[in-house]
Scaffold this motif. Structure first.
Motif, PDB file in Angstrom:
ATOM      1  N   UNK A 110       0.844  -1.202   0.000  1.00 31.17           N
ATOM      2  CA  UNK A 110       0.000   0.000   0.000  1.00 31.17           C
ATOM      3  C   UNK A 110       0.874   1.246   0.000  1.00 31.17           C
ATOM      4  N   UNK A 111       0.552   2.160  -0.909  1.00 25.49           N
ATOM      5  CA  UNK A 111       1.193   3.475  -0.946  1.00 25.49           C
ATOM      6  C   UNK A 111       0.127   4.556  -0.763  1.00 25.49           C
ATOM      7  N   UNK A 112       0.553   5.689  -0.272  1.00 23.77           N
ATOM      8  CA  UNK A 112      -0.327   6.859  -0.156  1.00 23.77           C
ATOM      9  C   UNK A 112       0.370   8.053  -0.791  1.00 23.77           C
ATOM     10  N   UNK A 131      -8.889   2.782 -13.646  1.00 22.07           N
ATOM     11  CA  UNK A 131      -7.537   2.269 -13.395  1.00 22.07           C
ATOM     12  C   UNK A 131      -7.566   0.971 -12.590  1.00 22.07           C
ATOM     13  N   UNK A 132      -8.620   0.753 -11.811  1.00 21.77           N
ATOM     14  CA  UNK A 132      -8.735  -0.470 -11.016  1.00 21.77           C
ATOM     15  C   UNK A 132      -8.684  -1.707 -11.900  1.00 21.77           C
ATOM     16  N   UNK A 133      -8.129  -2.786 -11.367  1.00 24.84           N
ATOM     17  CA  UNK A 133      -8.085  -4.047 -12.097  1.00 24.84           C
ATOM     18  C   UNK A 133      -6.765  -4.252 -12.811  1.00 24.84           C
ATOM     19  N   UNK A 134      -6.742  -5.234 -13.703  1.00 24.19           N
ATOM     20  CA  UNK A 134      -5.517  -5.594 -14.421  1.00 24.19           C
ATOM     21  C   UNK A 134      -5.435  -4.875 -15.757  1.00 24.19           C
ATOM     22  N   UNK A 135      -4.309  -4.186 -15.972  1.00 24.16           N
ATOM     23  CA  UNK A 135      -4.104  -3.418 -17.207  1.00 24.16           C
ATOM     24  C   UNK A 135      -2.618  -3.427 -17.568  1.00 24.16           C
ATOM     25  N   UNK A 136      -2.354  -2.996 -18.774  1.00 25.18           N
ATOM     26  CA  UNK A 136      -0.975  -2.748 -19.188  1.00 25.18           C
ATOM     27  C   UNK A 136      -0.643  -1.297 -18.840  1.00 25.18           C
ATOM     28  N   UNK A 137       0.250  -1.114 -17.882  1.00 24.18           N
ATOM     29  CA  UNK A 137       0.571   0.223 -17.370  1.00 24.18           C
ATOM     30  C   UNK A 137       1.843   0.799 -17.994  1.00 24.18           C
ATOM     31  N   UNK A 138       2.135   0.397 -19.238  1.00 26.45           N
ATOM     32  CA  UNK A 138       3.353   0.883 -19.909  1.00 26.45           C
ATOM     33  C   UNK A 138       3.399   2.400 -19.983  1.00 26.45           C
ATOM     34  N   UNK A 139       2.251   3.051 -20.175  1.00 27.59           N
ATOM     35  CA  UNK A 139       2.211   4.515 -20.258  1.00 27.59           C
ATOM     36  C   UNK A 139       2.312   5.183 -18.890  1.00 27.59           C
ATOM     37  N   UNK A 140       2.327   4.387 -17.851  1.00 24.51           N
ATOM     38  CA  UNK A 140       2.417   4.926 -16.489  1.00 24.51           C
ATOM     39  C   UNK A 140       3.728   4.519 -15.816  1.00 24.51           C
ATOM     40  N   UNK A 141       4.720   4.169 -16.607  1.00 31.08           N
ATOM     41  CA  UNK A 141       5.965   3.688 -16.018  1.00 31.08           C
ATOM     42  C   UNK A 141       7.173   4.254 -16.738  1.00 31.08           C
ATOM     43  N   UNK A 142       8.257   4.378 -15.990  1.00 37.76           N
ATOM     44  CA  UNK A 142       9.531   4.742 -16.585  1.00 37.76           C
ATOM     45  C   UNK A 142      10.121   3.497 -17.226  1.00 37.76           C
ATOM     46  N   UNK A 150       7.390  -7.458 -18.177  1.00 37.85           N
ATOM     47  CA  UNK A 150       5.972  -7.219 -18.423  1.00 37.85           C
ATOM     48  C   UNK A 150       5.518  -5.962 -17.698  1.00 37.85           C
ATOM     49  N   UNK A 151       4.694  -5.180 -18.373  1.00 36.37           N
ATOM     50  CA  UNK A 151       4.155  -3.956 -17.772  1.00 36.37           C
ATOM     51  C   UNK A 151       2.699  -4.126 -17.338  1.00 36.37           C
ATOM     52  N   UNK A 152       2.245  -5.369 -17.295  1.00 30.53           N
ATOM     53  CA  UNK A 152       0.884  -5.656 -16.832  1.00 30.53           C
ATOM     54  C   UNK A 152       0.896  -5.770 -15.309  1.00 30.53           C
ATOM     55  N   UNK A 153       0.022  -5.015 -14.665  1.00 29.45           N
ATOM     56  CA  UNK A 153      -0.115  -5.058 -13.216  1.00 29.45           C
ATOM     57  C   UNK A 153      -1.596  -5.006 -12.855  1.00 29.45           C
ATOM     58  N   UNK A 154      -1.899  -5.400 -11.619  1.00 31.06           N
ATOM     59  CA  UNK A 154      -3.294  -5.392 -11.161  1.00 31.06           C
ATOM     60  C   UNK A 154      -3.429  -4.471  -9.949  1.00 31.06           C
ATOM     61  N   UNK A 155      -4.230  -3.440 -10.072  1.00 30.63           N
ATOM     62  CA  UNK A 155      -4.516  -2.524  -8.967  1.00 30.63           C
ATOM     63  C   UNK A 155      -5.752  -3.042  -8.226  1.00 30.63           C
ATOM     64  N   UNK A 156      -5.573  -3.369  -6.967  1.00 31.92           N
ATOM     65  CA  UNK A 156      -6.672  -3.929  -6.165  1.00 31.92           C
ATOM     66  C   UNK A 156      -7.544  -2.849  -5.536  1.00 31.92           C
ATOM     67  N   UNK A 157      -6.940  -1.712  -5.233  1.00 30.37           N
ATOM     68  CA  UNK A 157      -7.689  -0.655  -4.530  1.00 30.37           C
ATOM     69  C   UNK A 157      -7.110   0.695  -4.900  1.00 30.37           C
ATOM     70  N   UNK A 158      -7.979   1.661  -5.140  1.00 29.43           N
ATOM     71  CA  UNK A 158      -7.540   3.031  -5.440  1.00 29.43           C
ATOM     72  C   UNK A 158      -8.592   3.991  -4.895  1.00 29.43           C
ATOM     73  N   UNK A 175       2.359  -5.552  -6.826  1.00 27.63           N
ATOM     74  CA  UNK A 175       3.637  -5.022  -7.304  1.00 27.63           C
ATOM     75  C   UNK A 175       3.390  -3.822  -8.203  1.00 27.63           C
ATOM     76  N   UNK A 176       4.438  -3.013  -8.381  1.00 28.13           N
ATOM     77  CA  UNK A 176       4.328  -1.782  -9.166  1.00 28.13           C
ATOM     78  C   UNK A 176       5.508  -1.672 -10.129  1.00 28.13           C
ATOM     79  N   UNK A 177       5.329  -0.848 -11.128  1.00 28.27           N
ATOM     80  CA  UNK A 177       6.413  -0.507 -12.041  1.00 28.27           C
ATOM     81  C   UNK A 177       7.103   0.752 -11.545  1.00 28.27           C
ATOM     82  N   UNK A 178       8.285   1.015 -12.097  1.00 31.50           N
ATOM     83  CA  UNK A 178       9.070   2.185 -11.712  1.00 31.50           C
ATOM     84  C   UNK A 178       8.306   3.473 -12.052  1.00 31.50           C
ATOM     85  N   UNK A 179       8.066   4.308 -11.054  1.00 38.65           N
ATOM     86  CA  UNK A 179       7.341   5.593 -11.180  1.00 38.65           C
ATOM     87  C   UNK A 179       5.843   5.433 -11.453  1.00 38.65           C
TER      88      UNK A 179
END
Length: 274
Positions: A110-112, A131-142, A150-158, A175-179
């Motif tokens: 968890x991050x805030x 943004x919730x759920x599983x997506x390709x977050x390539x545009x949201x990562x360095x 892989x740039x696919x991640x799953x956001x459980x809560x936002x 897990x998260x991608x860089x930035x």
């Protein structure tokens, strides 16, 4: 014996958490304190590892580190804190198995992000739902050219919550991608300020067909809040350490409230022409 610690740090004066030669880092200060306290003999045998890397300026409430100790009685928060600077501290500990890995064994983090400003919160919340759920977050990562993955991640809560002049964005995932978190915050503020429509988020999540670079939100607002394991270590909270940390940061919070108000006195309000 292997020990895990819950540590916190105010990241302003650190060049991130991961140890780096010639730079002040959280791990560097912690290893120095562990050695001075007599909890470890040397850096190599301690084999210290962290649950996650935080960048320059990022803070933590509950980062997890583990290490091998030669003296468990000295590997407790109140002893370690006596050797640490005030901007990093330990507040709970647990004995863990030798194969415990604070990064690989984590099941959720968890991050805030804390920000201020005048935003349309309802639009930000609409965007958050996309943004919730599983997506390709390539545009949201360095992009990490050295170690592409892989740039696919799953956001459980936002969650987005509003306080007095403050907005808190809470995000949970395995897990998260860089930035990634800071770029998600940037996207939410772009929507909340009316610079992007809500459905722009859907474009950003369609990385195969759309590409756009956005800047990460400033590091100053990001806090690593918590991390969970299964099974969870049997944490022992050090009451003495907690009291001292609470006293210090209660005073610091009050001091910064005063400083914030002082800063507001310096704002020049121009008179509108009649």
């Amino acid at each position: 014996m292997k020990i895990a610690l819950k540590i916190g740090y105010e990241g302003t004066a650190f060049f991130g958490s991961q140890i780096q030669p010639e730079l002040r880092t959280v791990e560097g200060e912690l290893l120095k304190a562990l050695k001075e306290a007599g909890a470890i003999e040397d850096v190599e045998s301690a084999d210290l590892s962290s649950a996650g890397r935080t960048d320059t300026g990022v803070h933590a409430f509950s980062q997890i580190v583990s290490f091998y100790t030669v003296n468990p009685g000295l590997a407790i928060p109140r002893v370690i804190n006596s050797k640490l600077p005030r901007d990093v501290w330990a507040w709970a500990y647990a004995e863990v198995p030798d194969d415990f890995d604070p990064r690989r064994h984590a099941v959720r983090r968890k991050y805030r992000y804390i920000l201020s400003g005048d935003y349309d919160i309802s639009k930000m919340r609409e965007a958050a739902k996309l943004i919730l759920g599983e997506h390709d977050f390539a545009n949201f990562a360095k992009k990490d050219k050295k170690n592409p993955r892989s740039t696919v991640r799953r956001i459980e809560k936002l969650d987005i919550r509003v306080g007095t002049g403050i907005i808190r964005v809470d995000i949970e995932a395995n897990a998260y991608l860089w930035n990634m978190i800071r770029k998600i915050v940037t996207a939410l503020t772009l929507v909340g300020s009316g610079l992007r429509p809500v459905d722009w988020i859907e474009q950003m999540l369609d990385a195969d067909n759309y590409e756009e670079g956005i800047e990460p939100a400033p590091a100053v607002g990001l806090v690593f809040m918590d991390i969970w394991y299964d099974p969870e270590p049997e944490w022992i909270m050090d009451g003495y350490a907690v009291r001292h940390v609470n006293e210090h940061y209660t005073k610091e919070a009050e001091r910064h409230k005063v400083i914030s108000t002082v800063m507001e006195q310096f704002i020049i309000h121009e008179k509108k022409p009649e």
